[in-house]
Enzyme design. Sequence first.
Site, PDB file in Angstrom:
ATOM      1  N   ASP A  10       0.865  -1.182   0.000  1.00  0.00           N
ATOM      2  CA  ASP A  10       0.000   0.000   0.000  1.00  0.00           C
ATOM      3  C   ASP A  10       0.901   1.232   0.000  1.00  0.00           C
ATOM      4  OD1 ASP A  10      -2.019  -1.799   0.163  1.00  0.00           O
ATOM      5  OD2 ASP A  10      -2.650  -1.275   2.199  1.00  0.00           O
ATOM      6  N   ASP A 132     -14.647  -3.775  -1.270  1.00  0.00           N
ATOM      7  CA  ASP A 132     -14.173  -3.599   0.103  1.00  0.00           C
ATOM      8  C   ASP A 132     -15.385  -3.501   1.022  1.00  0.00           C
ATOM      9  OD1 ASP A 132     -11.670  -3.457  -1.070  1.00  0.00           O
ATOM     10  OD2 ASP A 132     -11.692  -1.275  -1.183  1.00  0.00           O
TER      11      ASP A 132
END
Length: 243
Positions: A10, A132
């Site tokens: 990330d 998500d």
Amino acid sequence: MKIEIIPATDIIGGACVRLTQGDYDRRTTYYRDPLEAALRFEEAGIRRLHMVDLDGAKASEPRNLAVLERVASKTSLEVQYGGGIKSREALRSVFDAGASRVICGSIAVREPEAFAEWLGEFGPGKLILGADVRDGAVAIQGWLEHSGFTVRELINRFTPQGLTQVICTDISRDGMLCGPSAEFYAGLQGAYPGVEITVSGGISSMADIEALDSTGLRSVIVGKALYEGRITLNELKRCLQNA
């Protein structure tokens, strides 16, 4: 073991970080240079890397393409990249920077016709639906906003267009090292045998991955457990050599 292990990188400000439960204020920086992490994963035998542009997710446009280009050009890894891809121009820029596959989340919720068109134009092998999930609903805009859709409703919307890849992240477990919702993911994979459901969120050990593998899941994203040493690169290497 048949399940494919995909390390997560990330990116915020060009560095490799991890968030806890999707909270930008609860982040830890692990590598100032994400290429260093990517090279270590490649040496262990990893084939695919999961890269999320967290700056791009907030800004609604990719912001770390230089990191993607560097990793893609200096390793043999297939990079799947997501974060801020809201237009065809952004999508093309990510492919041009070296991504093998692109993850689309918010655009699939807000402009489903556009994502359906992209599936037809670029092919289901190149596009991944990012779903998500928090409290049963799909979250968008870098996990900051609830959509009101369930993951199954979202998948159902695009299977007629040939959707074959979904990354489902359990936000409540992401970065918590508490184990994945194995039953939830197994049920999702069973409902959509023609779609590869990639597990994301909560992986804490090789035992978690082995449990997912035993249920027939095909791929899993691992982040914090790798960076915190809960799963070592040597364990990863042994696992991949025995695959």
